[in-house]
Motif scaffolding. Sequence first.
Motif, PDB file in Angstrom:
ATOM      1  N   TYR A   1      -2.825  -1.029  -5.147  1.00  0.00           N
ATOM      2  CA  TYR A   1      -2.143  -0.217  -4.139  1.00  0.00           C
ATOM      3  C   TYR A   1      -2.147   1.256  -4.508  1.00  0.00           C
ATOM      4  O   TYR A   1      -2.161   2.125  -3.626  1.00  0.00           O
ATOM      5  N   ALA A   2      -2.140   1.561  -5.799  1.00  0.00           N
ATOM      6  CA  ALA A   2      -2.269   2.960  -6.202  1.00  0.00           C
ATOM      7  C   ALA A   2      -3.608   3.527  -5.735  1.00  0.00           C
ATOM      8  O   ALA A   2      -3.682   4.648  -5.203  1.00  0.00           O
ATOM      9  N   GLN A   3      -4.674   2.756  -5.893  1.00  0.00           N
ATOM     10  CA  GLN A   3      -5.994   3.183  -5.427  1.00  0.00           C
ATOM     11  C   GLN A   3      -6.034   3.255  -3.904  1.00  0.00           C
ATOM     12  O   GLN A   3      -6.640   4.161  -3.328  1.00  0.00           O
ATOM     13  N   LEU A   4      -5.385   2.300  -3.262  1.00  0.00           N
ATOM     14  CA  LEU A   4      -5.361   2.273  -1.801  1.00  0.00           C
ATOM     15  C   LEU A   4      -4.657   3.508  -1.249  1.00  0.00           C
ATOM     16  O   LEU A   4      -5.142   4.152  -0.311  1.00  0.00           O
ATOM     17  N   ILE A   5      -3.502   3.848  -1.819  1.00  0.00           N
ATOM     18  CA  ILE A   5      -2.758   5.028  -1.377  1.00  0.00           C
ATOM     19  C   ILE A   5      -3.605   6.276  -1.528  1.00  0.00           C
ATOM     20  O   ILE A   5      -3.671   7.117  -0.623  1.00  0.00           O
ATOM     21  N   SER A   6      -4.259   6.404  -2.674  1.00  0.00           N
ATOM     22  CA  SER A   6      -5.093   7.585  -2.917  1.00  0.00           C
ATOM     23  C   SER A   6      -6.223   7.684  -1.902  1.00  0.00           C
ATOM     24  O   SER A   6      -6.504   8.758  -1.362  1.00  0.00           O
ATOM     25  N   SER A   7      -6.861   6.562  -1.608  1.00  0.00           N
ATOM     26  CA  SER A   7      -7.968   6.553  -0.651  1.00  0.00           C
ATOM     27  C   SER A   7      -7.489   6.916   0.746  1.00  0.00           C
ATOM     28  O   SER A   7      -8.134   7.696   1.467  1.00  0.00           O
ATOM     29  N   ILE A   8      -6.364   6.348   1.157  1.00  0.00           N
ATOM     30  CA  ILE A   8      -5.818   6.628   2.494  1.00  0.00           C
ATOM     31  C   ILE A   8      -5.409   8.093   2.610  1.00  0.00           C
ATOM     32  O   ILE A   8      -5.687   8.753   3.614  1.00  0.00           O
ATOM     33  N   GLU A   9      -4.740   8.602   1.574  1.00  0.00           N
ATOM     34  CA  GLU A   9      -4.299  10.000   1.620  1.00  0.00           C
ATOM     35  C   GLU A   9      -5.478  10.950   1.724  1.00  0.00           C
ATOM     36  O   GLU A   9      -5.454  11.911   2.498  1.00  0.00           O
ATOM     37  N   LEU A  10      -6.537  10.662   0.981  1.00  0.00           N
ATOM     38  CA  LEU A  10      -7.724  11.516   0.999  1.00  0.00           C
ATOM     39  C   LEU A  10      -8.376  11.501   2.367  1.00  0.00           C
ATOM     40  O   LEU A  10      -8.751  12.553   2.915  1.00  0.00           O
ATOM     41  N   ARG A  11      -8.507  10.308   2.947  1.00  0.00           N
ATOM     42  CA  ARG A  11      -9.133  10.205   4.271  1.00  0.00           C
ATOM     43  C   ARG A  11      -8.260  10.817   5.351  1.00  0.00           C
ATOM     44  O   ARG A  11      -8.749  11.508   6.254  1.00  0.00           O
ATOM     45  N   ALA A  12      -6.965  10.593   5.288  1.00  0.00           N
ATOM     46  CA  ALA A  12      -6.053  11.137   6.293  1.00  0.00           C
ATOM     47  C   ALA A  12      -6.040  12.666   6.247  1.00  0.00           C
ATOM     48  O   ALA A  12      -5.985  13.335   7.299  1.00  0.00           O
ATOM     49  N   ARG A  13      -6.101  13.228   5.043  1.00  0.00           N
ATOM     50  CA  ARG A  13      -6.091  14.680   4.896  1.00  0.00           C
ATOM     51  C   ARG A  13      -7.295  15.321   5.580  1.00  0.00           C
ATOM     52  O   ARG A  13      -7.223  16.444   6.084  1.00  0.00           O
ATOM     53  N   THR A  14      -8.389  14.588   5.611  1.00  0.00           N
ATOM     54  CA  THR A  14      -9.589  15.097   6.277  1.00  0.00           C
ATOM     55  C   THR A  14      -9.321  15.396   7.748  1.00  0.00           C
ATOM     56  O   THR A  14      -9.915  16.303   8.332  1.00  0.00           O
ATOM     57  N   TYR A  15      -8.411  14.634   8.339  1.00  0.00           N
ATOM     58  CA  TYR A  15      -8.074  14.813   9.759  1.00  0.00           C
ATOM     59  C   TYR A  15      -6.722  15.495   9.943  1.00  0.00           C
ATOM     60  O   TYR A  15      -6.114  15.423  11.017  1.00  0.00           O
ATOM     61  N   ASP A  16      -6.235  16.151   8.876  1.00  0.00           N
ATOM     62  CA  ASP A  16      -4.983  16.924   8.911  1.00  0.00           C
ATOM     63  C   ASP A  16      -3.748  16.063   9.136  1.00  0.00           C
ATOM     64  O   ASP A  16      -2.741  16.532   9.673  1.00  0.00           O
ATOM     65  N   TYR A  17      -3.807  14.818   8.710  1.00  0.00           N
ATOM     66  CA  TYR A  17      -2.631  13.952   8.758  1.00  0.00           C
ATOM     67  C   TYR A  17      -2.010  13.866   7.374  1.00  0.00           C
ATOM     68  O   TYR A  17      -2.713  13.893   6.354  1.00  0.00           O
ATOM     69  N   SER A  18      -0.702  13.748   7.338  1.00  0.00           N
ATOM     70  CA  SER A  18       0.011  13.502   6.093  1.00  0.00           C
ATOM     71  C   SER A  18       0.508  12.060   6.087  1.00  0.00           C
ATOM     72  O   SER A  18       0.417  11.354   7.096  1.00  0.00           O
ATOM     73  N   LEU A  19       1.035  11.616   4.937  1.00  0.00           N
ATOM     74  CA  LEU A  19       1.496  10.240   4.798  1.00  0.00           C
ATOM     75  C   LEU A  19       2.996  10.180   4.579  1.00  0.00           C
ATOM     76  O   LEU A  19       3.566  11.001   3.851  1.00  0.00           O
ATOM     77  N   LEU A  20       3.622   9.192   5.198  1.00  0.00           N
ATOM     78  CA  LEU A  20       5.006   8.849   4.934  1.00  0.00           C
ATOM     79  C   LEU A  20       4.988   7.468   4.299  1.00  0.00           C
ATOM     80  O   LEU A  20       4.730   6.473   4.958  1.00  0.00           O
ATOM     81  N   LEU A  21       5.242   7.413   2.987  1.00  0.00           N
ATOM     82  CA  LEU A  21       5.104   6.179   2.223  1.00  0.00           C
ATOM     83  C   LEU A  21       6.439   5.457   2.101  1.00  0.00           C
ATOM     84  O   LEU A  21       7.461   6.059   1.770  1.00  0.00           O
ATOM     85  N   THR A  22       6.417   4.146   2.351  1.00  0.00           N
ATOM     86  CA  THR A  22       7.596   3.304   2.187  1.00  0.00           C
ATOM     87  C   THR A  22       7.190   2.068   1.390  1.00  0.00           C
ATOM     88  O   THR A  22       6.111   1.524   1.581  1.00  0.00           O
ATOM     89  N   VAL A  23       8.073   1.630   0.504  1.00  0.00           N
ATOM     90  CA  VAL A  23       7.818   0.469  -0.351  1.00  0.00           C
ATOM     91  C   VAL A  23       8.825  -0.622  -0.022  1.00  0.00           C
ATOM     92  O   VAL A  23      10.029  -0.370   0.054  1.00  0.00           O
ATOM     93  N   THR A  24       8.339  -1.845   0.167  1.00  0.00           N
ATOM     94  CA  THR A  24       9.232  -2.952   0.535  1.00  0.00           C
ATOM     95  C   THR A  24       9.656  -3.816  -0.640  1.00  0.00           C
ATOM     96  O   THR A  24      10.599  -4.596  -0.524  1.00  0.00           O
ATOM     97  N   GLU A  25       8.954  -3.733  -1.765  1.00  0.00           N
ATOM     98  CA  GLU A  25       9.264  -4.554  -2.941  1.00  0.00           C
ATOM     99  C   GLU A  25       9.243  -6.055  -2.628  1.00  0.00           C
ATOM    100  O   GLU A  25      10.016  -6.836  -3.184  1.00  0.00           O
ATOM    101  N   GLU A  26       8.375  -6.457  -1.707  1.00  0.00           N
ATOM    102  CA  GLU A  26       8.241  -7.873  -1.315  1.00  0.00           C
ATOM    103  C   GLU A  26       9.541  -8.430  -0.715  1.00  0.00           C
ATOM    104  O   GLU A  26       9.796  -9.630  -0.750  1.00  0.00           O
ATOM    105  N   SER A  27      10.348  -7.563  -0.133  1.00  0.00           N
ATOM    106  CA  SER A  27      11.630  -7.973   0.435  1.00  0.00           C
ATOM    107  C   SER A  27      11.573  -7.910   1.957  1.00  0.00           C
ATOM    108  O   SER A  27      11.232  -6.868   2.533  1.00  0.00           O
ATOM    109  N   ALA A  28      11.931  -9.011   2.619  1.00  0.00           N
ATOM    110  CA  ALA A  28      11.955  -9.035   4.086  1.00  0.00           C
ATOM    111  C   ALA A  28      12.992  -8.056   4.624  1.00  0.00           C
ATOM    112  O   ALA A  28      12.788  -7.414   5.663  1.00  0.00           O
ATOM    113  N   GLU A  29      14.106  -7.929   3.926  1.00  0.00           N
ATOM    114  CA  GLU A  29      15.149  -6.996   4.354  1.00  0.00           C
ATOM    115  C   GLU A  29      14.657  -5.561   4.267  1.00  0.00           C
ATOM    116  O   GLU A  29      14.861  -4.753   5.187  1.00  0.00           O
TER     117      GLU A  29
END
Length: 363
Positions: free
Chosen positions: A79-107
Amino acid sequence: MAGGRRHTLRDIAATLNLSVNTVSRALSGKDGMGEQTRALVLAEAERVGYVPNSMARSLVTGSAMTFGLVITNPSNPFYAQLISSIELRARTYDYSLLLTVTEESAENETRAAESLLRSSVSGAMVVPVQASADPWRRLSTVGVPTVLLNRDLPDLGYRFVGTDNELGGYRATAHAIARGARSIVVLEEDLPITTIADRIAGFRRAMAEAGLATAHGSVMRVPTRRIEQAAQPWQPQQAYEMARRLLRRARLPDAVVVGNDYFALGLYRALEEHGLRAPDDMMVIGFGDHPFSAFLSPPLTTVRLPAEEIGTIAVDLLLEEIAGVRSARPLKQLIAPALVERDSTRRIPGTSVVPPGHRTSVE
């Protein structure tokens, strides 16, 4: 993705022939508002699935130029690699990321979905907990384009991109078989998610194709990330305890396929304590190709996951959803992982070579 664009205060105001200010006051509970008018506004807001927009820019443009990204466990190197890849690609189109972590919790997942709705993101990329599809179904109904990553929720019909984990489990097992293994044990974590089920299915397919039995106890489940309320990094300690149990068996397996490279750390320690070593006494194959894998002794054969490719494709899919474009890409995309061969499965002399079509890279 089903659903239309996100409804705004202006939409509700136009439908009820009221001013935007009146609608805003009704929804915020301000005084000086007739109860009948307030009731009409609340009913219309409920009907269209209106979500309050907390971002000033979005009030004007309807777009925050922000992607929501929801993952389950940031300690997972994938997921660390995934976040980095998404952020890099999104930045190309001038988008930023809002990251949220669920910790495998349904709540936590429900809270994450509500947070994305309030934040008025342009679209969402989600690794679901898979306890329920309900938190993410609402995003569609209010017009938030959504792409699922790594774990699918087929009932929603959302676009999906992830690792072909069944193929990964198959390739790891077939690799061990090709090097002479006839009895193989899988050491997997105990979460009820499709990635794990798919890897085990790949293991069973490879064994069946080779005419080998999968005896009782051939799949051992490691209790992980349930020790505390928050999701923890994978537990080498727990894998170590399971490996000690495995090594007490009257007959040891020829190979062990572990569900992630952290488990190999625990298995290696247990082997050493019993005076054993991979691959001479037992071959070991990991999953993930984490940065430390090449530096173990012996270096670990493992399945490399296509995190960077998945992240890039995910952004492109989401941009297509936002634009309302349907390209030639399939609705569901599975990206093949690659087996990285190292010394923990050094080939036994006289055994067969890797089967045709079995993609392997050597390091």
